[in-house]
Scaffold this motif. Structure first.
Motif, short mmCIF file in Angstrom:
data_model
loop_
_atom_site.label_atom_id
_atom_site.label_comp_id
_atom_site.label_asym_id
_atom_site.label_seq_id
_atom_site.Cartn_x
_atom_site.Cartn_y
_atom_site.Cartn_z
N SER A 120 0.82 -1.22 0.00
CA SER A 120 0.00 0.00 0.00
C SER A 120 0.85 1.26 0.00
CB SER A 120 -0.94 0.01 1.21
OG SER A 120 -0.21 -0.11 2.41
N ARG A 141 -5.14 1.21 -0.92
CA ARG A 141 -4.73 1.15 -2.32
C ARG A 141 -5.53 0.07 -3.02
NH1 ARG A 141 1.20 -0.70 -4.49
NH2 ARG A 141 0.96 -0.07 -6.68
N GLU A 192 -3.79 -3.58 -7.66
CA GLU A 192 -2.45 -2.98 -7.66
C GLU A 192 -1.59 -3.59 -6.55
OE1 GLU A 192 -2.51 1.29 -7.55
OE2 GLU A 192 -3.99 1.41 -9.17
N HIS A 203 -7.11 7.20 0.32
CA HIS A 203 -7.03 6.33 -0.87
C HIS A 203 -5.73 6.63 -1.61
CE1 HIS A 203 -10.98 4.41 -0.68
NE2 HIS A 203 -11.34 5.52 -0.04
N VAL A 204 -4.94 5.58 -1.82
CA VAL A 204 -3.63 5.73 -2.45
C VAL A 204 -3.80 5.61 -3.96
CG1 VAL A 204 -1.28 4.83 -2.58
CG2 VAL A 204 -2.51 4.80 -0.39
N ARG A 205 -3.79 6.75 -4.61
CA ARG A 205 -3.87 6.81 -6.08
C ARG A 205 -2.84 7.81 -6.56
NH1 ARG A 205 -9.34 7.93 -4.71
NH2 ARG A 205 -10.65 6.06 -4.73
#
Length: 199
Positions: free
Chosen positions: A29, A136, A140, A177-179
């Motif tokens: 993540s 995440r 991914e 949110h990991v973007r």
């Protein structure tokens, strides 16, 4: 984790004058990378952890306190660690002295950590600690795990544990949110703690 209920503080975390940022999330993540990005800001410092894992090629000598398993277990028995975990077959532990050194300087100790360790920290530091769940996209994360240079058995274990790890967002203080670029995630965490305050 027996401390889930007792870990929640009744008031909002306030880390402006120092505290602990616990980065929680599944393998892949971005916890470690985001912790390193935060460390580039003078208001953050990474709490140094003790581990039994071998030092990686090119890894700085001061990345961890590298010790034998016997040394680690002896220190654990003496109560030297505030929190410990076993990851990939190796022991990891952090002492409150290491964290307090940072907090007492008015800085934030940033820690990539599992949920049990995060709740232990939260229970100890109360409103001076915040748990941030890094969410995440699962595909991914799986792709990241598959691409890692670790034994296939470890990859399978980590993938199987993902559903459990994603549920930890329910007991963290906040979720990000990991973007996109991880630099943006680090900036989001800085804003979360300091608002619009500049360095």
């Amino acid at each position: 984790c027996k401390m889930v209920k007792s870990s929640f503080a009744e008031t909002t975390p306030n880390l402006v004058k120092g505290g602990v940022v616990c980065l929680v999330g599944p393998t892949g993540s971005g916890k470690t990378e985001i912790a390193n990005l935060l460390k580039a800001d003078s208001r953050f410092s990474k709490a140094k952890t003790t581990t039994t894992r071998p030092q990686n090629n090119g890894e700085p000598d001061d990345a961890y306190y590298f010790v034998s398993e016997d040394e680690f277990l002896y220190e654990k028995e003496r109560g030297s660690f505030l929190e410990t975990t076993v990851y990939g077959g190796y022991h990891f532990g952090t002492s409150d002295k290491e964290i307090d050194k940072i907090v007492n300087e008015g800085k934030c100790a940033v820690m990539p950590i599992d949920i049990c360790g995060a709740l232990t920290i939260k229970n100890h530091y109360k409103t001076k600690a915040i748990t941030v769940f890094l969410n995440r996209d699962k595909n991914e994360v799986i792709s990241d795990i598959i691409g890692r240079d670790i034994p296939d058995e470890d990859k399978v274990k980590r993938i199987v544990a993902l559903d459990y790890e994603y549920r930890n967002n329910e007991i963290c203080d906040t979720e990000i949110h990991v973007r996109g670029k991880l630099e943006n995630i680090a900036d989001e965490i800085i804003k979360l703690i300091y608002g619009g305050m500049k360095k």
